[in-house]
Scaffold this motif. Structure first.
Motif, PDB file in Angstrom:
ATOM      1  N   GLN B 180     -42.002 -36.011  -7.271  1.00 46.36           N
ATOM      2  CA  GLN B 180     -41.257 -36.353  -6.055  1.00 46.36           C
ATOM      3  C   GLN B 180     -41.424 -37.848  -5.721  1.00 46.36           C
ATOM      4  O   GLN B 180     -40.461 -38.537  -5.402  1.00 46.36           O
ATOM      5  N   SER B 181     -42.662 -38.316  -5.836  1.00 45.55           N
ATOM      6  CA  SER B 181     -42.933 -39.719  -5.538  1.00 45.55           C
ATOM      7  C   SER B 181     -42.197 -40.645  -6.520  1.00 45.55           C
ATOM      8  O   SER B 181     -41.680 -41.695  -6.137  1.00 45.55           O
ATOM      9  N   MET B 182     -42.152 -40.237  -7.785  1.00 46.90           N
ATOM     10  CA  MET B 182     -41.454 -41.060  -8.783  1.00 46.90           C
ATOM     11  C   MET B 182     -39.951 -41.099  -8.497  1.00 46.90           C
ATOM     12  O   MET B 182     -39.315 -42.144  -8.620  1.00 46.90           O
ATOM     13  N   ARG B 183     -39.404 -39.969  -8.104  1.00 51.83           N
ATOM     14  CA  ARG B 183     -37.965 -39.940  -7.754  1.00 51.83           C
ATOM     15  C   ARG B 183     -37.699 -40.889  -6.591  1.00 51.83           C
ATOM     16  O   ARG B 183     -36.711 -41.623  -6.582  1.00 51.83           O
ATOM     17  N   GLU B 184     -38.593 -40.846  -5.610  1.00 50.34           N
ATOM     18  CA  GLU B 184     -38.415 -41.712  -4.432  1.00 50.34           C
ATOM     19  C   GLU B 184     -38.539 -43.190  -4.808  1.00 50.34           C
ATOM     20  O   GLU B 184     -38.009 -44.057  -4.130  1.00 50.34           O
ATOM     21  N   SER B 185     -39.271 -43.467  -5.906  1.00 49.72           N
ATOM     22  CA  SER B 185     -39.395 -44.855  -6.376  1.00 49.72           C
ATOM     23  C   SER B 185     -38.177 -45.292  -7.181  1.00 49.72           C
ATOM     24  O   SER B 185     -38.133 -46.421  -7.666  1.00 49.72           O
ATOM     25  N   GLY B 186     -37.259 -44.364  -7.399  1.00 49.08           N
ATOM     26  CA  GLY B 186     -36.030 -44.705  -8.112  1.00 49.08           C
ATOM     27  C   GLY B 186     -36.006 -44.281  -9.565  1.00 49.08           C
ATOM     28  O   GLY B 186     -35.055 -44.572 -10.293  1.00 49.08           O
ATOM     29  N   VAL B 187     -37.052 -43.579  -9.998  1.00 46.58           N
ATOM     30  CA  VAL B 187     -37.103 -43.149 -11.408  1.00 46.58           C
ATOM     31  C   VAL B 187     -36.083 -42.023 -11.624  1.00 46.58           C
ATOM     32  O   VAL B 187     -36.096 -41.021 -10.917  1.00 46.58           O
ATOM     33  N   LYS B 188     -35.212 -42.225 -12.588  1.00 44.15           N
ATOM     34  CA  LYS B 188     -34.181 -41.218 -12.889  1.00 44.15           C
ATOM     35  C   LYS B 188     -34.570 -40.384 -14.106  1.00 44.15           C
ATOM     36  O   LYS B 188     -33.976 -39.344 -14.360  1.00 44.15           O
ATOM     37  N   SER B 189     -35.545 -40.882 -14.880  1.00 44.79           N
ATOM     38  CA  SER B 189     -35.935 -40.193 -16.104  1.00 44.79           C
ATOM     39  C   SER B 189     -37.448 -40.314 -16.269  1.00 44.79           C
ATOM     40  O   SER B 189     -37.977 -41.431 -16.310  1.00 44.79           O
ATOM     41  N   GLY B 190     -38.139 -39.172 -16.301  1.00 48.80           N
ATOM     42  CA  GLY B 190     -39.601 -39.228 -16.401  1.00 48.80           C
ATOM     43  C   GLY B 190     -40.173 -37.956 -16.995  1.00 48.80           C
ATOM     44  O   GLY B 190     -39.539 -36.896 -16.993  1.00 48.80           O
ATOM     45  N   LEU B 191     -41.371 -38.090 -17.514  1.00 47.90           N
ATOM     46  CA  LEU B 191     -42.050 -36.955 -18.144  1.00 47.90           C
ATOM     47  C   LEU B 191     -43.538 -37.028 -17.802  1.00 47.90           C
ATOM     48  O   LEU B 191     -44.193 -38.036 -18.054  1.00 47.90           O
ATOM     49  N   LEU B 192     -44.048 -35.943 -17.223  1.00 42.78           N
ATOM     50  CA  LEU B 192     -45.462 -35.877 -16.860  1.00 42.78           C
ATOM     51  C   LEU B 192     -46.102 -34.722 -17.613  1.00 42.78           C
ATOM     52  O   LEU B 192     -45.524 -33.637 -17.682  1.00 42.78           O
ATOM     53  N   THR B 193     -47.277 -34.950 -18.167  1.00 42.80           N
ATOM     54  CA  THR B 193     -48.004 -33.879 -18.842  1.00 42.80           C
ATOM     55  C   THR B 193     -49.404 -33.813 -18.257  1.00 42.80           C
ATOM     56  O   THR B 193     -50.191 -34.746 -18.411  1.00 42.80           O
ATOM     57  N   LEU B 194     -49.705 -32.727 -17.569  1.00 42.49           N
ATOM     58  CA  LEU B 194     -51.020 -32.538 -16.953  1.00 42.49           C
ATOM     59  C   LEU B 194     -51.644 -31.306 -17.600  1.00 42.49           C
ATOM     60  O   LEU B 194     -51.413 -30.188 -17.161  1.00 42.49           O
ATOM     61  N   GLY B 195     -52.389 -31.503 -18.675  1.00 42.95           N
ATOM     62  CA  GLY B 195     -52.896 -30.354 -19.421  1.00 42.95           C
ATOM     63  C   GLY B 195     -51.716 -29.546 -19.934  1.00 42.95           C
ATOM     64  O   GLY B 195     -50.837 -30.090 -20.574  1.00 42.95           O
ATOM     65  N   GLY B 196     -51.692 -28.252 -19.603  1.00 43.73           N
ATOM     66  CA  GLY B 196     -50.573 -27.410 -20.059  1.00 43.73           C
ATOM     67  C   GLY B 196     -49.350 -27.468 -19.162  1.00 43.73           C
ATOM     68  O   GLY B 196     -48.377 -26.763 -19.379  1.00 43.73           O
ATOM     69  N   ASN B 197     -49.403 -28.330 -18.134  1.00 44.07           N
ATOM     70  CA  ASN B 197     -48.278 -28.466 -17.200  1.00 44.07           C
ATOM     71  C   ASN B 197     -47.389 -29.632 -17.615  1.00 44.07           C
ATOM     72  O   ASN B 197     -47.861 -30.772 -17.662  1.00 44.07           O
ATOM     73  N   VAL B 198     -46.123 -29.354 -17.879  1.00 43.64           N
ATOM     74  CA  VAL B 198     -45.173 -30.424 -18.192  1.00 43.64           C
ATOM     75  C   VAL B 198     -44.128 -30.465 -17.083  1.00 43.64           C
ATOM     76  O   VAL B 198     -43.569 -29.423 -16.718  1.00 43.64           O
ATOM     77  N   VAL B 199     -43.899 -31.644 -16.540  1.00 48.05           N
ATOM     78  CA  VAL B 199     -42.912 -31.792 -15.468  1.00 48.05           C
ATOM     79  C   VAL B 199     -41.885 -32.829 -15.913  1.00 48.05           C
ATOM     80  O   VAL B 199     -42.263 -33.926 -16.347  1.00 48.05           O
ATOM     81  N   THR B 200     -40.614 -32.490 -15.808  1.00 47.20           N
ATOM     82  CA  THR B 200     -39.568 -33.420 -16.232  1.00 47.20           C
ATOM     83  C   THR B 200     -38.789 -33.924 -15.030  1.00 47.20           C
ATOM     84  O   THR B 200     -38.540 -33.179 -14.082  1.00 47.20           O
ATOM     85  N   ILE B 201     -38.425 -35.193 -15.093  1.00 47.41           N
ATOM     86  CA  ILE B 201     -37.592 -35.796 -14.046  1.00 47.41           C
ATOM     87  C   ILE B 201     -36.259 -36.164 -14.687  1.00 47.41           C
ATOM     88  O   ILE B 201     -36.222 -36.968 -15.630  1.00 47.41           O
ATOM     89  N   GLY B 202     -35.199 -35.572 -14.184  1.00 45.68           N
ATOM     90  CA  GLY B 202     -33.869 -35.866 -14.711  1.00 45.68           C
ATOM     91  C   GLY B 202     -33.743 -35.504 -16.188  1.00 45.68           C
ATOM     92  O   GLY B 202     -34.414 -34.588 -16.685  1.00 45.68           O
ATOM     93  N   GLN B 203     -32.885 -36.273 -16.861  1.00 45.76           N
ATOM     94  CA  GLN B 203     -32.700 -36.094 -18.303  1.00 45.76           C
ATOM     95  C   GLN B 203     -33.355 -37.266 -19.019  1.00 45.76           C
ATOM     96  O   GLN B 203     -33.819 -38.212 -18.395  1.00 45.76           O
TER      97      GLN B 203
END
Lengths: 127, 341
Positions: B180-203
């Motif tokens: 959410q914070s990255m989206r608010e910073s204007g990031v349209k494309s992102g990938l986060l990996t926290l152990g077995g948790n993967v979170v995608t931002i946009g495409q």
């Protein structure tokens, strides 16, 4: 009066375009998939190893911080930590990896063996 | 169109293409926090600042939710069990979701099983098989329904002897907050990996979907992959941490009903959801439930999708993710079934 296009300029542009197309074809040519293992400690990359190019196994000791050791074994197409003096030795328990999937991690020593696949291409990994 | 105009158009398109690629630079960071390795990657405008802020945020969250650091807010809270205590907004957020989902999953997820997890040795990798008497005793100090938050959500009561643990939820919470914070910073494309948790931002920056591999519980890389955008993918499996004793394998996911490592016939559960916190909790809860109850849970709620891999290697995928699911080439260890509503 109709404007005339210099023939030399047209030829030059056509040549540049042809060169670009040839370059693009060269860049997109099928290549042998690599199994790149990237070893880092606390974010600093120490080694990049193409596991597919390894023909003879070997081991090496990682000791970026004095007293914190991980013995890494490289085999043709695989890599793993075989000894470590960290408290839990979970990195040893992760066994050998064939250069795909989730990274081998030693949290206490902040050592990571990550993998880059240039074919097939997973962007992330869960599990 | 004259040749000159055509050439001018070609040059213009080429120039615009160069302009577009200039905003697709990757910014990435690596953080050791929350007992795991965390990768953050963001492309384009705002990415650099978003990654730097994300790294700091992870240390902030670790200081709040760690159970192994005696000075963390959660550790302090556990030490003060038996009395009403004030809590931070972040801890209140996580606790509210944890208690709500514990009730919704009929206790299959329980943030109070820490005393049992500790006795089994999973928190310090000093493994031990407790007796049934010890388990029975420890079970009397568990049960999320015994935790009480006041109406304001600013105070909590933990009964004496109880201990909260956010190991099965904190990474999901952090993933949601970071994205959410990255989206608010204007990031349209992102990938986060926290152990077995993967979170995608946009495409991805090329406009295609993120292709996320699912670990084969039997080892050897990915068993399958899912193609997603703006989703979290979270996996829980007994193979992630376990020990063997007297020919028995004991996995780290405890069944809150029995106090023993869950033996539900599942090797792993992957949840695909809009939020990582939901995925984090449900991957654990549905693993504990087993395939039949987990299927019923999905059919009842359907606010997520799931991939279940059994101990035999059979793969079950829920209807909604089927078009975006792909088994790895050459996987023949089990059958593939689709779970329908």
């Amino acid at each position: 009066m109709k404007q005339q296009t210099p023939k030399g300029l047209i030829a030059l542009v056509m040549l540049l375009l042809a060169g670009s197309v040839a370059g693009m074809l060269w860049m997109s040519r099928p290549t042998e998939p690599k199994q790149m293992a990237v070893l880092s400690v606390d974010g600093t990359v120490l080694q990049e190893i193409d596991l597919g190019a390894v023909t003879q196994g070997y081991t090496f000791l990682v000791e970026e911080v004095p007293g914190e050791t991980n013995l890494v074994e490289v085999k043709p197409g695989a890599i793993g930590v075989v000894e470590a003096n960290c408290p839990d030795a979970l990195c040893v328990g992760q066994g050998f990896s064939q250069g795909t999937g989730k990274p081998i991690v030693c949290l206490p020593h902040r050592m990571v063996i990550d993998f880059r696949e240039n074919e097939g291409t997973l962007d992330g990994y869960t599990g | 169109m004259t040749l000159w105009k055509r050439l001018s158009l070609t040059v213009l398109i080429a120039a615009l293409s160069v302009g577009c690629t200039a905003s697709t630079k990757e910014y990435s960071g690596e953080v050791f926090a929350m007992d795991t390795l965390i990768f953050l990657a963001a492309w384009g405008e705002g990415g650099k600042e978003a990654v730097a802020e994300g790294e700091q945020y992870l240390y902030f969250i670790e200081d709040k939710f760690s159970t192994t650091r005696s000075f963390s807010e959660l550790s302090q809270l556990n030490q003060g069990a038996g009395e009403w205590q004030p809590i931070s907004p972040e801890l209140a957020d996580v606790l509210r979701v944890a208690l709500g989902l514990s009730e919704k999953t009929k206790g299959a997820f329980d943030p109070t099983i820490y005393p049992i997890l500790t006795t089994w040795g999973f928190t310090k990798d000093e493994f031990y098989v407790p007796t049934q008497e010890e388990i029975n005793h420890l079970l009397s100090y568990t049960g999320a329904f015994r935790i009480v938050m006041d109406a304001s959500g600013e105070n909590v009561y933990i009964p004496e002897g109880f201990q909260l643990d956010f190991g099965g939820i904190a990474k999901g919470y952090a993933g949601d907050q970071l994205s959410q914070s990255m989206r608010e910073s204007g990031v349209k494309s992102g990938l986060l990996t926290l152990g077995g948790n993967v979170v995608t931002i946009g495409q991805k920056v090329d406009g295609s979907l993120w292709n996320i591999g699912i670990q084969n519980p039997a080892g050897g890389g990915a068993l399958a992959s899912v193609s997603i955008q703006d989703k979290a993918v979270v996996t829980s499996g007994g193979y992630q941490r376990y020990f063997a004793r007297d020919d028995q394998i004991y996995g780290h996911i405890i069944d809150p009903a029995t106090g023993y490592p869950a033996k539900s016939g599942l090797a792993s559960v992957t949840i695909i959801a809009d939020s990582a916190i939901l995925g984090d909790v449900l991957s654990t809860a549905l693993f504990v439930m087993g395939l039949e109850d987990a299927t019923a849970y999905w059919q009842e709620h359907q606010d997520f999708e799931a991939v279940f891999i059994t101990e035999e290697g059979d793969v079950y995928v829920t209807h909604g993710i089927e078009p975006w699911f792909k088994l790895a080439t050459g996987y023949t260890e089990g059958v593939l079934e689709v779970i329908r509503p």
